[in-house]
Write a protein that holds these residues in place. Structure first.
Motif, PDB file in Angstrom:
ATOM      1  N   GLY A 102       0.816  -1.204   0.000  1.00 19.20           N
ATOM      2  CA  GLY A 102       0.000   0.000   0.000  1.00 19.20           C
ATOM      3  C   GLY A 102       0.853   1.257   0.000  1.00 19.20           C
ATOM      4  O   GLY A 102       0.517   2.253  -0.658  1.00 19.20           O
ATOM      5  N   GLU A 103       1.980   1.218   0.713  1.00 17.11           N
ATOM      6  CA  GLU A 103       2.877   2.380   0.729  1.00 17.11           C
ATOM      7  C   GLU A 103       3.522   2.576  -0.635  1.00 17.11           C
ATOM      8  O   GLU A 103       3.733   3.708  -1.076  1.00 17.11           O
ATOM      9  CB  GLU A 103       3.946   2.179   1.806  1.00 17.11           C
ATOM     10  CG  GLU A 103       4.885   3.351   1.971  1.00 17.11           C
ATOM     11  CD  GLU A 103       5.925   3.118   3.060  1.00 17.11           C
ATOM     12  OE1 GLU A 103       6.812   3.954   3.208  1.00 17.11           O
ATOM     13  OE2 GLU A 103       5.817   2.091   3.770  1.00 17.11           O
ATOM     14  N   ASP A 104       3.826   1.466  -1.337  1.00 16.92           N
ATOM     15  CA  ASP A 104       4.422   1.575  -2.672  1.00 16.92           C
ATOM     16  C   ASP A 104       3.486   2.298  -3.642  1.00 16.92           C
ATOM     17  O   ASP A 104       3.922   3.085  -4.484  1.00 16.92           O
ATOM     18  CB  ASP A 104       4.736   0.178  -3.234  1.00 16.92           C
ATOM     19  CG  ASP A 104       5.901  -0.477  -2.507  1.00 16.92           C
ATOM     20  OD1 ASP A 104       6.683   0.251  -1.886  1.00 16.92           O
ATOM     21  OD2 ASP A 104       6.011  -1.706  -2.564  1.00 16.92           O
ATOM     22  N   ARG A 105       2.174   1.995  -3.550  1.00 16.17           N
ATOM     23  CA  ARG A 105       1.225   2.527  -4.525  1.00 16.17           C
ATOM     24  C   ARG A 105       1.165   4.049  -4.496  1.00 16.17           C
ATOM     25  O   ARG A 105       0.823   4.677  -5.499  1.00 16.17           O
ATOM     26  CB  ARG A 105      -0.166   1.937  -4.269  1.00 16.17           C
ATOM     27  CG  ARG A 105      -0.228   0.453  -4.600  1.00 16.17           C
ATOM     28  CD  ARG A 105      -1.551  -0.156  -4.159  1.00 16.17           C
ATOM     29  NE  ARG A 105      -1.588  -1.587  -4.481  1.00 16.17           N
ATOM     30  CZ  ARG A 105      -2.106  -2.080  -5.591  1.00 16.17           C
ATOM     31  NH1 ARG A 105      -2.615  -1.267  -6.498  1.00 16.17           N
ATOM     32  NH2 ARG A 105      -2.106  -3.386  -5.814  1.00 16.17           N
ATOM     33  N   ASP A 106       1.485   4.651  -3.342  1.00 14.79           N
ATOM     34  CA  ASP A 106       1.487   6.111  -3.258  1.00 14.79           C
ATOM     35  C   ASP A 106       2.718   6.714  -3.929  1.00 14.79           C
ATOM     36  O   ASP A 106       2.768   7.932  -4.142  1.00 14.79           O
ATOM     37  CB  ASP A 106       1.435   6.547  -1.785  1.00 14.79           C
ATOM     38  CG  ASP A 106       0.150   6.099  -1.100  1.00 14.79           C
ATOM     39  OD1 ASP A 106      -0.849   5.946  -1.819  1.00 14.79           O
ATOM     40  OD2 ASP A 106       0.166   5.891   0.128  1.00 14.79           O
TER      41      ASP A 106
END
Length: 588
Positions: free
Chosen positions: A505-509
């Motif tokens: 989820g952090e990567d997607r930002d």
């Protein structure tokens, strides 16, 4: 005189403006530093439960699991051996020959000793000495045997932790019940394992203020592990019996009440006083838990001290230099403007030179790869992916420079999808072969429209090459990569999917940020620049298309895959769409 007075007034106004500007800047800068200080504290508190503590629990679990799991599986396989009555008879007739056999088993399993107990005959083989040991119900040493294994319902497996003075170290016995074909208890197979290796594995991953306790099913502490301590609270086993050794509550690094409280947890928490983050996980199939603690108060206090010192130093430094800096800024405004103009002109010339050089080098690398393809070399399998990677880096640099220079026009022409696919396969073939991966090209994909689409084939190729290269780079060996496309009424859709780790989820930002490093890492030491997705997203904008990260394979592709073509564990799934009516765009 009037002119001098006017100049004096202007000078005073400039001085007043400089003073006001300095005060405003100091107040603004000071407020920013103070806000950043409190933000850093809040971020650190959140990071403890969101990142630091999960990392600690995960690394501890991995270390413990990789220690116990191979042993458990190996012993299960050994117990499944069907001729244990013959093995016990052999041990009874020839104990020395059986001991040699048990030593060989222990070497294969990586344990200190393999012990076999004959329940009907009440004899232990291979432990304590080279001779069989007959159980004696009058000895404390053998009480465990009669209490545990001679009862009407002996357990299928049992584990006992202790400090063995005969071997001089922490150890445990992992025992499995052996049954005859009728299901009657026949004997016991036990493995003697030393705990030092497990303790050192866990200890290597710990930082200051982190603690791990191994606790048995009776809530007795087995080991206390931290960066500075490695202590056991185990009964001492001697040739005459067990000597119980209780854990002195005063000497524990963590209060015993916290250790006991952790037994009931089903998720990590921070204690009510804010002193510790606490978590627990079970070591299946052992009746043992690992209880993990992180000293949050000390960690936050350390961050607070460091942040306060940094804030104070920044405020003092800024207070000393802001006045002189602003004055110099006013005096040299014109000079700075002219210098800025020169810098911008030189930068434009440098960007142009870099673009020319990278384009030339890219062409040379492409020519070199083509030459190697026609004249194979002994190390071409290793060399070709490196040249392809270098060519991609240079081409990404060219497209990135074009974005900043505004050179974003496209050159549309009818897109030959078959030729584009062959070009991609040829470029990625060596990388796929090097990692023994398979490229899946679905033969039948439903299409709603077959009319050719006009677009810039080079830009489309580069976007797809970036996506395929990433799929190969971040996927393990012996996995599969899917490349598929379909023509629809509104345009053309390409899909690239792999069996890599995917994105958090952090990567997607941060997917399309320039030079952004994501959580996944190349699986075979390949280089990652953090530019590929950034350039792919910008080129997609130029083409008027869209680049989307999907959660699962779309139905139009999933239905067309055969059994051997389906991904076991889908990772990243990219959908690259192109519209039929395209216009070159110049990003702002």
């Amino acid at each position: 005189m009037n002119q001098n007075l006017a100049e004096s007034r202007i000078a005073r106004r400039v001085q007043i403006l400089v003073l006001i500007g300095g005060l405003v800047a100091f107040i603004f800068f000071g407020a920013t530093i103070v806000f950043s200080y409190f933000g850093t504290l809040r971020e650190q508190e959140a990071r403890i439960l969101d990142h630091d503590f999960p990392r600690l629990v995960r690394s501890t679990y991995d270390r413990v699991e990789t220690f116990f799991d191979p042993l458990t599986r190996s012993l299960d396989l050994l117990v499944s051996h069907g001729e244990w009555q013959d093995v016990l008879d052999e041990a009874w007739d020839n104990p020395q020959a059986f001991r040699e056999r048990a030593v060989e088993w222990a070497s294969i399993l990586g344990v200190s000793d393999i012990t076999v107990v004959d329940i009907p005959r009440e004899v232990v083989y291979t432990y304590w000495s080279g001779e069989p040991v007959r159980m004696d119900p009058s000895l404390d040493r053998d009480a465990w045997f009669y209490q545990t294994w001679k009862g009407p319902t002996p357990p299928e497996r049992s584990i006992a932790f202790y400090y063995d003075d005969t071997m001089g170290g922490r150890a445990f016995f992992y025992d499995f019940l052996l049954r005859d074909p009728r299901g009657e208890p026949l004997g016991i197979l036990g493995a003697l394992v030393e705990l030092e290796e497990l303790a050192y594995r866990v200890q290597r991953d710990l930082s200051r203020g982190e603690f791990v306790y191994l606790v048995d099913n009776e809530d007795q502490i087995i080991l206390e592990i931290s960066t500075d301590t490695l202590r056991e609270f185990l009964p001492v086993y001697t040739t005459t019996g067990f000597e119980e050794q209780a854990a002195p509550s005063e000497s524990l690094m963590i209060p015993p009440s916290y250790i006991e409280m952790a037994r009931e947890l089903d998720r990590p928490i921070i204690t009510s006083d804010g002193d510790y983050a606490v978590g627990v996980f079970s070591l299946f199939p052992l009746d043992v838990t690992a209880r993990v603690f992180l000293n949050t108060r000390d960690r936050v206090e350390y961050v607070r001290t460091v942040a306060f010192r940094q804030m104070t130093a920044l405020l003092i430094t800024f207070a000393l230099v802001i006045g002189g800096y602003l004055i110099l800024m006013v005096v040299y405004t014109n000079h700075s403007a002219s210098q800025l103009f020169l810098i911008q002109r030189n930068r434009a010339q440098l960007d142009e030179l870099i673009s020319i050089l990278t384009h030339s080098l890219g062409n040379d690398l492409q020519s070199l790869r083509c030459s190697l393809a026609g004249h194979p070399l002994p190390y071409q399998e290793q060399l070709d992916p490196i040249l392809l990677d270098m060519e991609q880096v240079l081409q990404n640099a060219i497209y990135s420079a074009q974005q900043s220079d505004g050179k974003a026009a496209i050159f549309p022409q009818p897109l030959d999808i078959a030729a584009l696919q062959d070009r991609l396969i040829l470029s990625c073939r060596s990388s796929l072969q090097g990692k023994q991966q398979k490229l899946i090209l679905p033969r039948e994909v439903p299409s709603d429209n077959q009319h050719p689409l006009e677009t810039d084939e080079d830009l489309v190729f580069h976007v797809l090459l970036n996506l395929l290269s990433n799929a190969i780079k971040y996927s393990p060996i012996h996995t599969r990569v899917i490349f598929a496309y379909r023509s629809i009424a509104t345009g053309l859709e390409f899909l690239v999917a792999d069996e890599g780790p995917g994105f958090t989820g952090e990567d997607r930002d941060r997917l399309f940020r320039k030079y952004s490093r994501l959580s996944a890492r190349p699986t075979r030491g390949e280089r990652s620049t953090g530019v590929g997705l950034f350039v792919s997203a910008r080129l997609t904008e130029r083409l008027g298309g869209e680049l989307v990260l999907l959660e699962e394979l779309p139905l139009w592709l999933a239905d067309s895959l055969e059994g051997t073509e389906r991904l076991e564990q889908p990772g990243a799934i990219w959908l690259f769409g192109l519209p039929r009516d395209q216009h070159g765009k110049t990003p702002s």
